[in-house]
Design an enzyme around this catalytic site. Structure first.
Site, short mmCIF file in Angstrom:
data_model
loop_
_atom_site.label_atom_id
_atom_site.label_comp_id
_atom_site.label_asym_id
_atom_site.label_seq_id
_atom_site.Cartn_x
_atom_site.Cartn_y
_atom_site.Cartn_z
N HIS A 72 0.60 -11.28 -4.46
CA HIS A 72 -0.52 -10.65 -5.17
C HIS A 72 -0.31 -10.79 -6.67
CE1 HIS A 72 -2.36 -7.94 -1.88
NE2 HIS A 72 -1.63 -8.86 -1.30
N TYR A 200 -6.03 1.18 -6.02
CA TYR A 200 -5.58 2.55 -6.23
C TYR A 200 -6.78 3.30 -6.79
CZ TYR A 200 -0.66 1.05 -5.88
OH TYR A 200 0.54 0.56 -5.44
N PRO A 292 5.35 7.60 -3.31
CA PRO A 292 5.08 6.17 -3.06
C PRO A 292 4.03 5.53 -3.98
CG PRO A 292 4.22 7.54 -1.28
CD PRO A 292 4.98 8.44 -2.17
N LYS A 296 7.91 1.94 -5.43
CA LYS A 296 9.24 1.65 -5.97
C LYS A 296 10.42 1.89 -5.02
CE LYS A 296 8.40 0.13 -10.03
NZ LYS A 296 7.90 -1.15 -9.59
N TYR A 384 5.11 -1.87 -12.87
CA TYR A 384 4.75 -2.12 -11.47
C TYR A 384 5.52 -3.32 -10.89
CZ TYR A 384 1.77 -2.05 -7.34
OH TYR A 384 1.32 -1.95 -6.04
#
Ligand code: RFL
Ligand code: PHB
Length: 388
Positions: A72, A200, A292, A296, A384
């Site tokens: 991704h 998200y 979550p 990580k 991220y």
């Protein structure tokens, strides 16, 4: 029984550590309380940072991940009925891979077994002894027999509820923690992905996340009460919440399908410092937990054991203690950055039951800032992908 390193727990941390040690010619035994079938079927994480991917590939256990995992290059933030892309590749030069944790486990177990590694399933009554001496040991019961392993080192990779951390007396450690007033309701759905990239979403009704497991299975989450039970959420209620939180102004809708697994996940942040006492070292969830939202946890487990494997290699090759002595301090620097990021993502995207109208407006203002400022998007993207 005698070995060089006794490892408790066959999660990503314990299995990868055992494998990395083996590649350096160091012997270990892994004790796991569950069955092989059980650890290979437990649904947990999905996102691997580029650094974690490299570690798995370098260690020779990344072949299936490279073939079957989905690379991704970005993800989306959704709020106010609109979606905003965070282009990870353009902002950081890095990407992430969506490859389920249980597949990582399957690959690591296969590698340990192929190398005739000692991996004992269904062990019980695990107890650690003499970590302050040069001869620590682990006692346990396996197939009805009481057994003991003498080792040079013991590594606790037994997750948050394991026994290892409890061996470090409270007077010698500090626990830092926060629990959140919400949980995640996670489902697995038989259907094509709703979106090519992760979404998200922040919504007044609560957070939602769209992820995938394969071209035919979606992984979806929605913020819920941490005390909710699975049977309180009918399929109809789940879909109506997901549509309310995710469907957007452009007519995009979350894809429905048969729900074949449901679970409720609590959210907490936790750090135990130091991650060592004498000859006992902790790695992964045994030492720290993140909510979550930042994806990580498994990545931290992988980076802990990469560091620890190198430190143990320095000890066995050159008799050097320096890297073992600095393991906890160095690991904790990365842990705290991930703790910060995971807390920040959680705060940015969830509705807090006690938030004032002022705080809710600030949250939206922060989201608008993040998507409109390249500097803020870059900081988010760097955290991220794990570029720190
Ligand atoms: P694990 O995986 O908990 O493994 C510990 C193992 O130890 C065994 N054990 C014992 N064995 C022997 N004797 C005892 N006394 C024992 N006590 C326990 C257990 O049976 C188990 O097999 O810890 P490890 O290896 O440190 O790995 C940590 C990760 O599993 C965890 O951080 C991630 O799953 C967190 N996480 C995510 N991490 C990511 O990097 N990316 C993600 O996208 C991501 N998503 C998630 C997640 C965790 C989630 N849940 C369910 C909490 C999504 C979810 C929903
Ligand atoms: C998942 O696919 O399970 C997943 C993805 C991203 C997260 C957490 C979980 O932040």
């Amino acid at each position: 029984m005698r070995t060089q390193v006794a490892i408790i727990g066959a999660g990503p941390a314990g299995l990868l550590l055992s494998h990395l040690l083996h590649l350096n010619g160091i012997e270990s035994v892994v004790l796991e309380s569950r069955t092989r079938a059980d650890i290979e079927a437990t649904i947990r994480a999905g996102v691997l940072e580029q650094g974690s991917m490299h570690t798995l590939v370098e260690a020779g256990v990344g072949e299936r991940m490279r073939k079957e995992g989905a690379l991704h290059h970005g993800f989306e933030l959704a709020f106010d009925g609109k979606r905003h892309r965070v282009d990870l590749l353009e902002l950081t030069g890095k990407a992430i891979t969506v490859y389920p944790q249980h597949e990582v486990i399957i690959d690591l177990v296969a590698a340990r077994i192929a190398a005739q590694g000692q991996l004992l399933f269904e062990t019980s009554e695990v107890a650690i002894h003499d970590i302050g001496s040069a001869r620590p040991s682990v006692s346990f019961v396996h197939k009805g027999e009481s057994r003991r392993i003498d080792a040079d080192f013991v590594v606790g990779c037994d997750g948050f509820h394991g026994v290892s951390r409890q061996m470090i007396p409270h007077s010698l450690r500090q626990d830092f923690q926060r629990t959140y007033p919400f949980g995640w309701f996670g489902i697995l759905v038989e259907s094509a992905p709703s979106s090519e990239e992760l979404i998200y979403a922040r919504h007044e009704r609560g957070f939602a996340l769209v992820s995938t497991r394969s071209p035919t299975v979606q992984r979806l989450y929605l913020q819920c009460d941490p005390h909710d039970r699975v049977d309180q959420w009918s399929d109809d209620r789940i879909w109506s919440e997901l549509h309310a939180r995710l469907d957007n102004q452009d007519g995009w809708q979350v894809k429905e399908g048969r729900i074949f697994q449901k679970n409720v996940i609590g959210m907490r942040s936790f750090v135990c410092a130091p991650m060592r006492s004498g000859r006992l070292f902790l790695a992964g969830d045994a030492a720290h937990i993140v909510p979550p939202t930042g994806a990580k946890g498994m990545n931290l487990a992988i980076s802990d054991v990469r560091l620890l494997a190198a430190a143990l290699d320095g000890f066995y090759r050159q008799g050097r203690w320096e890297a073992l002595d600095s393991y906890s301090e160095i690991a904790l620097q990365r842990v705290w950055r991930a703790e910060y990021f995971s807390w920040w993502m959680t705060r940015l995207l969830h509705t807090f039951p006690d938030a004032t109208p002022f705080e809710r407006e600030l949250q939206l203002a922060e989201l608008r800032n993040v998507v409109s400022s390249r500097a803020l998007r870059t900081a988010l993207a760097e955290n991220y992908v794990g570029a720190f």
